[in-house]
Enzyme design. Structure first.
Site, PDB file in Angstrom:
ATOM      1  N   ASP A 229     -19.938  24.332  20.008  1.00  0.00           N
ATOM      2  CA  ASP A 229     -18.900  23.828  19.043  1.00  0.00           C
ATOM      3  C   ASP A 229     -17.465  24.693  19.082  1.00  0.00           C
ATOM      4  O   ASP A 229     -17.594  25.798  18.958  1.00  0.00           O
ATOM      5  CB  ASP A 229     -19.540  24.209  17.580  1.00  0.00           C
ATOM      6  CG  ASP A 229     -18.777  23.749  16.499  1.00  0.00           C
ATOM      7  OD1 ASP A 229     -17.366  23.651  16.671  1.00  0.00           O
ATOM      8  OD2 ASP A 229     -19.256  23.825  15.131  1.00  0.00           O
ATOM      9  N   VAL A 230     -16.415  24.133  19.411  1.00  0.00           N
ATOM     10  CA  VAL A 230     -15.315  24.857  19.772  1.00  0.00           C
ATOM     11  C   VAL A 230     -14.210  24.298  18.703  1.00  0.00           C
ATOM     12  O   VAL A 230     -14.006  23.146  18.944  1.00  0.00           O
ATOM     13  CB  VAL A 230     -14.847  24.717  21.203  1.00  0.00           C
ATOM     14  CG1 VAL A 230     -15.576  25.551  21.965  1.00  0.00           C
ATOM     15  CG2 VAL A 230     -15.037  23.274  21.694  1.00  0.00           C
ATOM     16  N   GLU A 231     -13.583  25.129  18.171  1.00  0.00           N
ATOM     17  CA  GLU A 231     -12.770  24.515  17.118  1.00  0.00           C
ATOM     18  C   GLU A 231     -11.703  25.869  16.585  1.00  0.00           C
ATOM     19  O   GLU A 231     -12.408  26.888  16.850  1.00  0.00           O
ATOM     20  CB  GLU A 231     -13.223  23.880  15.782  1.00  0.00           C
ATOM     21  CG  GLU A 231     -14.405  24.552  15.202  1.00  0.00           C
ATOM     22  CD  GLU A 231     -15.166  23.816  14.246  1.00  0.00           C
ATOM     23  OE1 GLU A 231     -14.385  23.311  13.362  1.00  0.00           O
ATOM     24  OE2 GLU A 231     -16.319  23.439  14.512  1.00  0.00           O
ATOM     25  N   TRP A 232     -10.715  25.813  15.833  1.00  0.00           N
ATOM     26  CA  TRP A 232      -9.945  26.809  15.292  1.00  0.00           C
ATOM     27  C   TRP A 232     -10.420  26.957  13.789  1.00  0.00           C
ATOM     28  O   TRP A 232     -10.622  25.934  13.388  1.00  0.00           O
ATOM     29  CB  TRP A 232      -8.584  26.645  15.301  1.00  0.00           C
ATOM     30  CG  TRP A 232      -7.629  26.406  16.548  1.00  0.00           C
ATOM     31  CD1 TRP A 232      -6.941  25.483  16.980  1.00  0.00           C
ATOM     32  CD2 TRP A 232      -7.801  27.428  17.718  1.00  0.00           C
ATOM     33  NE1 TRP A 232      -6.354  25.767  18.097  1.00  0.00           N
ATOM     34  CE2 TRP A 232      -6.919  26.688  18.722  1.00  0.00           C
ATOM     35  CE3 TRP A 232      -8.566  28.345  17.995  1.00  0.00           C
ATOM     36  CZ2 TRP A 232      -6.790  27.210  19.776  1.00  0.00           C
ATOM     37  CZ3 TRP A 232      -8.234  28.923  19.187  1.00  0.00           C
ATOM     38  CH2 TRP A 232      -7.542  28.559  20.311  1.00  0.00           C
TER      39      TRP A 232
END
Length: 347
Positions: A229-232
């Site tokens: 899960d990649v997000e800011w």
């Protein structure tokens, strides 16, 4: 007088020597790192069956424990006959070699008819009109969950249309979702296809995070591919926003390590702003899971193929208190059985 003076000099010399020795010893010590995952406030980690802590945390808080992967390198054996997406890892990409982990492998389910697909019966607290591109047109629906859904009635949730579930497992390099083990076990007992996801933390090395995930997520041949899960995250104490090149480099290291261990190519979950900043045109050989709660993914992520679409963060369902994320698989029931049965091989 001379004897007394010599004695005084000798005592003084020994005293100075002792002070020098203590000073040198203290200069060699270093305080343990205080870096912690900042994506969420980490609650106490259950002591039973959640794996060990990371190497840094173990050194500070618990007796030293030999890492499971400290043995010599071995190839994963659970999927030696097949490779996700039918493609090998790129030979020119630098990756960190993992040894086989002495973690218990879940027993595969008995042979029998493929799992029943339940029709969509979810509701939504904030429904969106997607028009002809409605997610209701898709055959296979599912959910993703974490500690915030509390104690889930998995059997009932399945009959509402949850044919698969992605379950929050780890965060950064030092946090395990306290409901992961319970959800992991009960979802399978209820007949759902389930996989685990990791929330990536940009202030921790990719290798540490991959090792932490591997320590805490069983290697189950029947599980769906793992998810990064990649997000800011604006609420995280980690304010780093690496360059797109660094982002992709860290992701690659993490995904390579997971693929070597589980024998399945990881799925990439992301949100619109992070995708626009870092992932346009990248990782074409990987399955994507796209968050798009106001429009169809084709409008938000033009040109990107996807396997899962998260279309709501405000779903409502019997079996769960409060709201739950809703997702669909891109494909027919037959395509779902084939994709899920081969470890995500037909993305």
């Amino acid at each position: 007088m001379r004897a007394s003076a010599l004695t005084v000099l000798l005592v003084a010399s020994l005293s100075v020597s002792g002070c020098s020795s203590r000073s040198g010893s203290e200069s060699l010590s270093s305080a343990p790192s205080q870096e912690k995952t900042g994506a969420i406030v980490a609650p106490p980690v259950p002591s039973a069956n959640v794996g060990a802590t990371s190497a840094q945390t173990a050194a500070a808080n618990t007796p030293a424990e030999r890492l499971a992967w400290a043995a010599g390198p071995k190839s994963p054996t659970a999927f030696s006959a097949t490779q996700t997406l039918a493609m090998p890892l790129p030979s020119q990409r630098p990756v960190q070699q993992l040894a086989a982990v002495n973690f218990p492998v879940d027993k595969a389910p008995d042979a029998g008819p493929r799992g029943r697909i339940y029709a969509h019966r979810f509701r939504d607290a904030h429904p969106i009109n997607f028009g002809s591109a409605s997610p209701r047109n898709h055959a296979v629906h599912g959910v993703d969950v974490s500690r915030w859904q509390g104690d889930i009635d998995w059997s009932r949730l399945r009959t509402q249309g949850a044919n698969f579930a992605y379950i929050k497992a780890t965060d950064g390099g030092d946090h395990v979702d306290p409901m992961f083990r319970t959800n992991w076990k009960r979802a399978k007992e209820a007949g759902l296809k389930r996989g685990a996801y990791h929330f990536f933390y940009w202030c921790r090395t990719a290798g540490e995070q991959a090792e932490w995930f591997i320590r805490n997520v069983p290697r189950d041949p029947d599980a769906l591919p793992p998810v990064i899960d990649v997000e800011w995250n604006g609420e995280s104490r980690c304010k780093k926003r690496p360059s797109p090149e660094k982002v992709r480099e860290k992701m690659q290291v993490f995904m390579d390590m997971l693929e070597r261990h589980y024998g399945k190519r990881p799925v990439i979950y992301t949100a619109p702003d992070f995708y626009e900043d870092n992932l346009q045109g990248a990782f074409q050989a990987y399955p994507f899971w796209l968050r798009s709660v106001a429009a169809h993914p084709s409008k938000v992520y033009p040109g990107r193929k996807w396997v899962f679409w998260q279309y709501s963060g405000s779903g409502l369902s019997h079996g769960v208190k409060g709201r739950i994320d809703l997702n669909v698989f891109r494909g027919t029931e037959e395509q779902w059985h084939r994709w899920a049965g081969t470890g995500g091989g037909n993305s």
